[in-house]
Write an enzyme that holds these catalytic residues in place. Structure first.
Site, mmCIF file in Angstrom:
data_model
loop_
_atom_site.group_PDB
_atom_site.id
_atom_site.type_symbol
_atom_site.label_atom_id
_atom_site.label_comp_id
_atom_site.label_asym_id
_atom_site.label_seq_id
_atom_site.Cartn_x
_atom_site.Cartn_y
_atom_site.Cartn_z
ATOM 1 N N GLN A 17 0.787 -1.244 0.000
ATOM 2 C CA GLN A 17 0.000 0.000 0.000
ATOM 3 C C GLN A 17 0.818 1.293 0.000
ATOM 4 O OE1 GLN A 17 -3.308 2.411 2.671
ATOM 5 N NE2 GLN A 17 -2.952 0.310 3.198
ATOM 6 N N GLU A 139 1.296 -1.215 8.285
ATOM 7 C CA GLU A 139 0.514 -0.071 8.765
ATOM 8 C C GLU A 139 0.451 0.077 10.293
ATOM 9 O OE1 GLU A 139 -1.500 2.426 7.135
ATOM 10 O OE2 GLU A 139 -1.707 3.087 9.204
ATOM 11 N N ASP A 168 0.682 3.771 6.048
ATOM 12 C CA ASP A 168 0.935 3.418 4.644
ATOM 13 C C ASP A 168 0.660 4.595 3.703
ATOM 14 O OD1 ASP A 168 1.800 0.846 5.009
ATOM 15 O OD2 ASP A 168 -0.172 -0.054 4.789
ATOM 16 N N GLY A 247 -7.478 20.469 19.767
ATOM 17 C CA GLY A 247 -7.085 21.840 19.447
ATOM 18 C C GLY A 247 -7.506 22.765 20.580
ATOM 19 N N GLY A 248 -7.458 24.056 20.332
ATOM 20 C CA GLY A 248 -7.802 25.021 21.372
ATOM 21 C C GLY A 248 -9.309 25.211 21.553
#
Ligand code: CAO
Length: 416
Positions: A17, A139, A168, A247-248
């Site tokens: 892959q 993977e 991959d 995140g924030g």
């Protein structure tokens, strides 16, 4: 319309892959990708996860569009001759065999450079130089060794791998960037170079925000936007954080109408500060907007679990698309959990050719993901993957310069 990589020849020694993802993108950009496969066998994925007996699997077809296939054994005498000629004629060679495999075929980097000093030689391996450099990697090994599994999953439960193939396909995309940079560099330097991406490194790059968090944790001992705050415990390493946004702006997955029977009746909602007043109002909590215990992001941080419970009481009264239609005009970022079934049938994705139907001579019609990178002056048409060795003779004639007798002799020898 001409294509961005018209005239670029890729010697494609990839399998499974990671490497095929890279060369498929280059083929979609217009490069002539010559996939070299072992005579009689080919890429192992042709036969893996087969749904139709004796027909190339979807695993193979969906990773090898727009390529040509030549069968060639570079370990035979004539195979070496053909391989050397292909190295001389191509611009880029891409491979993702086990460490040392191409050297063992008799073609170390020094020899490749000698044959073609302009050659860009791009490789994917599991690990970079160091104690694990000789290891074979798939993977999930990369997801586990690159920081993804440690930081993915439910709080206080086992590490989790993710369905997105970041080890991959993620590494293959990194390799594309390296190859294109090396091609640009060749315009000025006139020389080729090696491009190497280790799967562990690519996954870690994709987990960069978690290394950010590690250092924040080292400094403060806690992270206020993680679900472990304020009642849970932080250890020494970045913890798994369920569906926290990372995140924030706090986010979470909440149930929608029908969740009892539909495993995808959920939506991701983000309580972005600027849109919070309108969001609070629409879910029936206008009171939060006046209350200093609720009306600032900082005040809300210790109460995120309760806040998402209240949001969920509202989302459970609507289906996921209704929720999206109400929240989008309020600038609340949100995304319904879309199943593969829904994505396969999404008219918008068909329209943009991100999901396309392809016809294949032995399997018939199937769906695939088209080129997600859209160039306005180099449109990608998805062409079916090649049958094993479909282009052997034409490549030997046109690029290697063999005549019919030489081709027959090579076949007799088992070189092709
Ligand atoms: N003709 C003759 N022999 C060929 C050939 C050809 N056209 N193409 C490949 N071979 C040979 C190789 O030379 C190698 O032989 P030797 O070991 O004797 O030198 C042999 O096939 C097997 O190659 P491999 O070891 O790479 O294959 P594997 O199935 O055992 O391992 C994988 C697969 C993916 C674990 C390994 O290739 C790897 O670690 N690659 C780098 C990391 C990577 O890309 N992993 C992602 C794979 S996608 O999930």
């Amino acid at each position: 319309m001409s294509k961005a990589l018209d005239g670029i020849k890729i010697l494609d020694m990839t399998h499974v892959q990671s490497g095929p993802t890279c060369t498929q993108i280059l083929a979609w950009f217009g490069a002539d990708v010559i996939k070299v496969e072992r005579p009689g066998a080919g890429d192992a994925t042709r036969g893996q996860l087969r749904d139709i007996p004796d027909v190339d699997s979807l695993y193979f077809t969906m990773l090898n569009h727009n390529k040509r296939s030549i069968t060639l054994n570079p370990k035979t005498d004539t195979g070496k001759e053909i391989f050397a000629k292909l190295i001389a004629e191509c611009d880029v060679m891409v491979e993702n065999f086990a460490p040392g495999a191409i050297d063992r075929m008799g073609f170390p980097w020094e020899k490749i450079q000698e044959i073609n000093p302009r050659m860009i030689y791009a490789s994917i391996k599991g690990f970079g130089p160091g104690p694990y450099e000789d290891c074979k990697v798939y993977e999930n090994v990369a997801q586990c060794t690159g920081g993804s599994a440690s930081t993915t999953g439910e709080i206080d439960r086992v590490p989790m791998v993710t369905g997105a193939q970041i080890g991959d396909s993620g590494t293959g995309m990194h390799l594309v960037a390296g190859i294109l940079a090396a091609l640009v560099h060749r315009f000025t330097s006139g020389k080729g170079q090696r491009v190497e991406v280790a799967m562990q490194d690519a996954v870690l790059n994709l987990c960069r925000v978690k290394l950010r968090d590690q250092q924040r944790l080292d400094y403060a001992g806690e992270m206020t936007e993680y679900p472990q705050y304020p009642n849970g415990k932080f250890g020494k390493a970045v913890p798994r954080a369920g569906n926290a946004s990372g995140g924030g702006q706090p986010g979470w997955i909440v149930k929608c109408k029908g969740w009892e029977t539909d495993p995808d009746a959920y939506i991701y909602v983000i309580t972005q500060a600027a849109a919070f007043p309108a969001f609070a109002k629409v879910i029936g909590h206008d009171d939060w907007n006046e209350d200093p215990e609720w009306n600032t992001p900082k005040a809300r941080l210790p109460k995120l679990a309760h806040m998402f419970d209240e949001i969920e009481k509202w989302t459970m009264t609507k289906d996921k698309f209704e929720v999206m239609n109400i929240l989008n005009p309020l600038n609340v970022p949100c995304g319904p959990i879309l199943s593969m079934k829904e994505l396969a049938n999404d008219p918008g994705l068909r329209e943009t050719k991100t999901v396309v139907e392809v016809d294949h001579p032995t399997r018939g019609k199937y769906l695939t993901v088209g080129n997600p990178i859209k160039l306005s002056a180099s449109e990608s048409e998805v062409e079916r993957s090649p049958l094993l060795g479909e282009h052997t003779d034409e490549i030997l004639k046109d690029i290697v310069g063999f005549d019919a007798a030489a081709i027959a002799a090579a076949r007799e020898e088992g070189a092709i």
